[in-house]
Enzyme design. Sequence first.
Site: not given
Length: 405
Positions: A327, A201, A181, A203
């Site tokens: 998630c 990450s 993040q 995306h």
Amino acid sequence: MNRRVYLDNNATTPVLPDVLAAMQPYFGEHFGNASSIHHHGQETRGAIERARESVAALLRCRASEIVFTSGGTEADNLAIFGLAKPGLVNSGDHVITLTIEHHAVLNACKHVQASGGEVTFIPVDGRGLVDPDDVKRALRPNTKLISIMFANNETGVLQPVAEIGKIAAEADIYFHTDAVQAAGKLAIDVNKIGCDLLTISGHKLHGPQGIGVLYVRKGTQLEPMLYGGSHERSRRAGTENVPAIVGLGKAAELALPALERGDDQKTAAARDHIERELLNLEATGLNGAGAPRVPNTANIYFDGIDGEALVIALDLKGLAVSTGAACSSGSIEPSHVLLAMGLSRDRAKASIRFSLGKQNTREDIEFALAVIPETVTRLRSLSPAWPQSSNVSASTAPKDTALSR
């Protein structure tokens, strides 16, 4: 519906047009297996290595220290299992982590614990911050790894990772930080942090889904999770996902000049505007107030409302937000992050995360600020948890550790 505004960028970001354009040739024209020695293979091998260099530039590290994975979860798991080695001869290793980590770290650590290892889950204060001294006090002779996130995915709170890196270095212990993040939102320098492993990450920084990176400092002896070919210098077997790697490389390439332009400051100003306006509503508060945060994230509670109901009501009006980690969507349990910060279950379930992306405009923000107050007022009028006979003011609203109004 005439308008849709997306303020859930911590869950995933839209792929930027330049990123998509960079990826497209590798779905068709440039299709070679990067392990092949002929022209087609070496063509894609070159694209992978260029992407590796772009990601390395974003993290201020060597290109050889970049390991491509299928995403943040795999990278987190590789960092933890690659060192703690559950079920193997070193299963007695001790790992230190936080109670507010992403489930990719939390559940991996729980598996280490179930497999004979030892784990210390360190608490945070009401702002969502860990005290570095607590980390130091948790050290044991068999401590192998400290894994503490850079930025929290729900509140955006930044942990003192550079201080923790010094503690780890002094004790000669490996340090991993989940920077999923933080990447693309803040400048990252692995040497200033002092980490041995770091996760990002694709995306989360306007790249494609299904691709991530584990930075592995040179000399770190990491046990692979996957066995097969010698891909990624034998650290992660499997044919490379070339289009996604190229996309992540392009996203990293675009992120650096954006940070140099001060785009993060513009994002922070928009985030602060949202907070100022929404905190004028009665019985609201900012989770993580008083702590340093990434510039795009605000987590606000609205007493007397069920957060899931507010998310659905806003979606019907064209605004996408969330109650926390994607998630965990569908879970009836309140956020483990907010509970760990000391919020009551009701207040944790009344909290909403707003997270901005590069695509968001001033008009998007004004649209959100137009629909949120009226939706909150309507839901409160229907809620048995909200007193209908009298207004609840900031002074009479129940207090938790977050900033209340």
